[in-house]
Design a protein around this motif. Sequence first.
Motif, PDB file in Angstrom:
ATOM      1  N   VAL A  70      46.842  13.748   1.848  1.00  0.00           N
ATOM      2  CA  VAL A  70      48.225  14.237   1.865  1.00  0.00           C
ATOM      3  C   VAL A  70      48.654  14.595   3.276  1.00  0.00           C
ATOM      4  O   VAL A  70      49.792  14.345   3.702  1.00  0.00           O
ATOM      5  CB  VAL A  70      48.366  15.450   0.919  1.00  0.00           C
ATOM      6  N   GLY A  71      47.745  15.179   4.057  1.00  0.00           N
ATOM      7  CA  GLY A  71      48.113  15.656   5.387  1.00  0.00           C
ATOM      8  C   GLY A  71      48.317  14.569   6.415  1.00  0.00           C
ATOM      9  O   GLY A  71      48.828  14.848   7.504  1.00  0.00           O
ATOM     10  N   ALA A  72      47.938  13.317   6.112  1.00  0.00           N
ATOM     11  CA  ALA A  72      48.017  12.262   7.113  1.00  0.00           C
ATOM     12  C   ALA A  72      49.461  12.002   7.541  1.00  0.00           C
ATOM     13  O   ALA A  72      49.792  12.046   8.726  1.00  0.00           O
ATOM     14  CB  ALA A  72      47.359  10.988   6.584  1.00  0.00           C
ATOM     15  N   TRP A  73      50.328  11.709   6.590  1.00  0.00           N
ATOM     16  CA  TRP A  73      51.717  11.358   6.907  1.00  0.00           C
ATOM     17  C   TRP A  73      52.716  12.281   6.212  1.00  0.00           C
ATOM     18  O   TRP A  73      53.900  11.967   6.140  1.00  0.00           O
ATOM     19  CB  TRP A  73      51.996   9.901   6.508  1.00  0.00           C
ATOM     20  N   VAL A 133      38.092  16.382  16.250  1.00  0.00           N
ATOM     21  CA  VAL A 133      39.435  15.855  16.478  1.00  0.00           C
ATOM     22  C   VAL A 133      40.277  15.956  15.210  1.00  0.00           C
ATOM     23  O   VAL A 133      41.469  16.274  15.256  1.00  0.00           O
ATOM     24  CB  VAL A 133      39.359  14.403  16.981  1.00  0.00           C
ATOM     25  N   VAL A 134      39.674  15.691  14.054  1.00  0.00           N
ATOM     26  CA  VAL A 134      40.423  15.802  12.798  1.00  0.00           C
ATOM     27  C   VAL A 134      40.899  17.221  12.580  1.00  0.00           C
ATOM     28  O   VAL A 134      42.059  17.465  12.199  1.00  0.00           O
ATOM     29  CB  VAL A 134      39.553  15.323  11.615  1.00  0.00           C
ATOM     30  N   TYR A 135      40.029  18.195  12.821  1.00  0.00           N
ATOM     31  CA  TYR A 135      40.442  19.585  12.683  1.00  0.00           C
ATOM     32  C   TYR A 135      41.619  19.908  13.609  1.00  0.00           C
ATOM     33  O   TYR A 135      42.606  20.552  13.212  1.00  0.00           O
ATOM     34  CB  TYR A 135      39.275  20.526  13.012  1.00  0.00           C
ATOM     35  N   VAL A 136      41.536  19.445  14.851  1.00  0.00           N
ATOM     36  CA  VAL A 136      42.585  19.768  15.836  1.00  0.00           C
ATOM     37  C   VAL A 136      43.921  19.178  15.415  1.00  0.00           C
ATOM     38  O   VAL A 136      44.951  19.870  15.419  1.00  0.00           O
ATOM     39  CB  VAL A 136      42.167  19.258  17.230  1.00  0.00           C
ATOM     40  N   ILE A 137      43.935  17.892  15.041  1.00  0.00           N
ATOM     41  CA  ILE A 137      45.232  17.273  14.755  1.00  0.00           C
ATOM     42  C   ILE A 137      45.830  17.794  13.444  1.00  0.00           C
ATOM     43  O   ILE A 137      47.052  17.910  13.312  1.00  0.00           O
ATOM     44  CB  ILE A 137      45.124  15.742  14.752  1.00  0.00           C
ATOM     45  N   LEU A 138      44.993  18.126  12.458  1.00  0.00           N
ATOM     46  CA  LEU A 138      45.537  18.704  11.226  1.00  0.00           C
ATOM     47  C   LEU A 138      46.176  20.057  11.489  1.00  0.00           C
ATOM     48  O   LEU A 138      47.269  20.365  10.984  1.00  0.00           O
ATOM     49  CB  LEU A 138      44.439  18.836  10.175  1.00  0.00           C
ATOM     50  N   LEU A 139      45.522  20.877  12.295  1.00  0.00           N
ATOM     51  CA  LEU A 139      46.076  22.196  12.613  1.00  0.00           C
ATOM     52  C   LEU A 139      47.322  22.055  13.482  1.00  0.00           C
ATOM     53  O   LEU A 139      48.261  22.859  13.368  1.00  0.00           O
ATOM     54  CB  LEU A 139      45.022  23.048  13.312  1.00  0.00           C
ATOM     55  N   THR A 176      46.881   8.942  14.455  1.00  0.00           N
ATOM     56  CA  THR A 176      45.455   9.132  14.681  1.00  0.00           C
ATOM     57  C   THR A 176      44.675   9.041  13.378  1.00  0.00           C
ATOM     58  O   THR A 176      43.492   8.682  13.376  1.00  0.00           O
ATOM     59  CB  THR A 176      45.199  10.490  15.358  1.00  0.00           C
ATOM     60  N   SER A 177      45.333   9.337  12.263  1.00  0.00           N
ATOM     61  CA  SER A 177      44.634   9.283  10.985  1.00  0.00           C
ATOM     62  C   SER A 177      44.148   7.877  10.664  1.00  0.00           C
ATOM     63  O   SER A 177      43.137   7.704   9.983  1.00  0.00           O
ATOM     64  CB  SER A 177      45.558   9.773   9.859  1.00  0.00           C
ATOM     65  N   SER A 178      44.841   6.858  11.150  1.00  0.00           N
ATOM     66  CA  SER A 178      44.447   5.491  10.836  1.00  0.00           C
ATOM     67  C   SER A 178      43.101   5.124  11.437  1.00  0.00           C
ATOM     68  O   SER A 178      42.385   4.286  10.893  1.00  0.00           O
ATOM     69  CB  SER A 178      45.518   4.508  11.320  1.00  0.00           C
ATOM     70  N   VAL A 179      42.753   5.716  12.566  1.00  0.00           N
ATOM     71  CA  VAL A 179      41.469   5.406  13.199  1.00  0.00           C
ATOM     72  C   VAL A 179      40.461   6.531  13.032  1.00  0.00           C
ATOM     73  O   VAL A 179      39.330   6.419  13.525  1.00  0.00           O
ATOM     74  CB  VAL A 179      41.665   5.096  14.702  1.00  0.00           C
ATOM     75  N   LEU A 180      40.848   7.614  12.364  1.00  0.00           N
ATOM     76  CA  LEU A 180      39.930   8.738  12.138  1.00  0.00           C
ATOM     77  C   LEU A 180      39.711   9.014  10.660  1.00  0.00           C
ATOM     78  O   LEU A 180      38.580   9.056  10.182  1.00  0.00           O
ATOM     79  CB  LEU A 180      40.459  10.000  12.828  1.00  0.00           C
ATOM     80  N   PHE A 181      40.808   9.203   9.920  1.00  0.00           N
ATOM     81  CA  PHE A 181      40.680   9.603   8.525  1.00  0.00           C
ATOM     82  C   PHE A 181      40.091   8.483   7.679  1.00  0.00           C
ATOM     83  O   PHE A 181      39.196   8.719   6.866  1.00  0.00           O
ATOM     84  CB  PHE A 181      42.049  10.003   7.969  1.00  0.00           C
ATOM     85  N   ILE A 182      40.614   7.260   7.849  1.00  0.00           N
ATOM     86  CA  ILE A 182      40.138   6.146   7.026  1.00  0.00           C
ATOM     87  C   ILE A 182      38.670   5.845   7.291  1.00  0.00           C
ATOM     88  O   ILE A 182      37.878   5.713   6.345  1.00  0.00           O
ATOM     89  CB  ILE A 182      41.027   4.903   7.238  1.00  0.00           C
ATOM     90  N   PRO A 183      38.219   5.737   8.563  1.00  0.00           N
ATOM     91  CA  PRO A 183      36.779   5.549   8.774  1.00  0.00           C
ATOM     92  C   PRO A 183      35.940   6.705   8.229  1.00  0.00           C
ATOM     93  O   PRO A 183      34.831   6.479   7.736  1.00  0.00           O
ATOM     94  CB  PRO A 183      36.663   5.444  10.301  1.00  0.00           C
ATOM     95  N   PHE A 184      36.439   7.915   8.307  1.00  0.00           N
ATOM     96  CA  PHE A 184      35.705   9.049   7.747  1.00  0.00           C
ATOM     97  C   PHE A 184      35.526   8.881   6.237  1.00  0.00           C
ATOM     98  O   PHE A 184      34.442   9.103   5.690  1.00  0.00           O
ATOM     99  CB  PHE A 184      36.459  10.350   8.045  1.00  0.00           C
ATOM    100  N   MET A 185      36.574   8.439   5.539  1.00  0.00           N
ATOM    101  CA  MET A 185      36.510   8.303   4.092  1.00  0.00           C
ATOM    102  C   MET A 185      35.691   7.079   3.664  1.00  0.00           C
ATOM    103  O   MET A 185      35.265   7.002   2.516  1.00  0.00           O
ATOM    104  CB  MET A 185      37.921   8.180   3.514  1.00  0.00           C
TER     105      MET A 185
END
Length: 487
Positions: A70-73, A133-139, A176-185
């Motif tokens: 949900v937080g990505a976009w 990086v995920v923590y930083v950009i979400l916050l 940034t979620s496209s190159v961080l969140f998706i590979p994480f999942m």
Amino acid sequence: MEGKLSGSQASGFNEFLGVGSSVRALFPTPPDGDEPIADGGPQETTPEPPKPWRPYPKALELALSVAFGVGAWLTVNGVFVELPILVQAAPEGWALPSHLSLAVQVANSGPILYVILLRFSKRSRAVTSRTAVVYVILLMGAAASLALAFTWDKPVGGRSWPTLILTFVFALVGCTSSVLFIPFMASFRPRALAAYFTGEGIGGLLPGIIALAQGAGGDPQCAPDGTPLPPLPPNFSPKVYFLCLFALMMCSVFGFLLLERRGRGAHQMGLPREKMEEDDFRSEVRSYNEGPPNEEDIPSLSTTQLALLLAIAFWACLLANGALPGIQTYSCAPYGTSAYHLSATLSAMANPATCLVVFFTPIRKSFSLTHSFAMIFTILGLAAVAATVLSGLALTTALLSPKPPLIGYKSGEVLIVLIWIGLTIGAVYTKVGVAGALQEVDSRAKTTGRGPLLWYGAITQAGSAVGSIISFLAVTEFQLFVSPPPC
């Protein structure tokens, strides 16, 4: 009569209940043959064995994946859903969406910077750590939502700089979620990735629901002497709206916190993230796709086939994420504030609905690699063609603004809403179809997000960037679209 469970039975029972260790902690059993120790007497402490690591139940993992997605976009979708109200107070007027679209694409510098840091700063693990990086950009996204709640109607120097800058921060999260969140999942169960994409779509659904409750207010009115009058206000202000987005962003942060904790626990037990629950992962791939029992039977893609799928995803993102959002005001607003509001809201809500239908119904099997590539390419290509045709209709109404066809008729209002819903469905089906096929390739190659899915994330962002630049130039430099006079 005493009995003992076998190891597998006990493990499954404890995983189902999730309370075995908690019960033992609350009601410790004294050793056999010993009397319970009285309070106050001498006690010998023995170190407790380490608690065994257990994965989250599937339902909880899927729920956390949705919350994380949900937080990505969410915030980017939220700004564009709120545009029917924001453009009324913005100095840029109807041109505001094109400026916001460009700000969104400038944020592609985020993933580029991250990739550069990965390439040239291998010793700086604290900087390039995916988790950090995920923590930083979400916050950052949560903080920007809070700031926009108090600055959305405060232009600086004749420009909506607070809205533009904070939208850039929102987009930094999404890009940034496209190159961080998706590979994480990619290292989780296959349905977790589907749940993540559903969460990304719900990031458009939730702002749409809030916007529907908010309402659009009334159309701009004019006094008898030709002076513009302020329109009727919505049910609640944009300030309340953006505060709701802030609360949802914090839920996304919490979801990632728990997912990352799960992966860290597996790593501490000596299980690499990409090896977690490998047997369960393989079995779910088989049951989810109803494909062959062996991963080796899933065909791989050639370089040409991979390029064709990525090209389709590029085109779909160029239209739906890049070019069209910048001209939606010119396409919809001539039909009235209500038509514009419904087009922006319902098209955003069509995104998660399409994800749900694609991933959790038999339609999902239409782009499984168990079929021939020709069949997959044909299905996804037809969806892309449908999105292209509907995009052409939306572009035509925008070029004919402020007097497009059927203006002043209810049929025109209904038609423009359906056009925007339809092009969204076609583009989203195309994107998630390509992602689903590439995820199978990724799981077969065991690249856990570092292979085709990483290329998918980069290509989709590139398509969105190209579309936004085209839209911005068409609106601001070539002035191909015209907004009506105030009165």
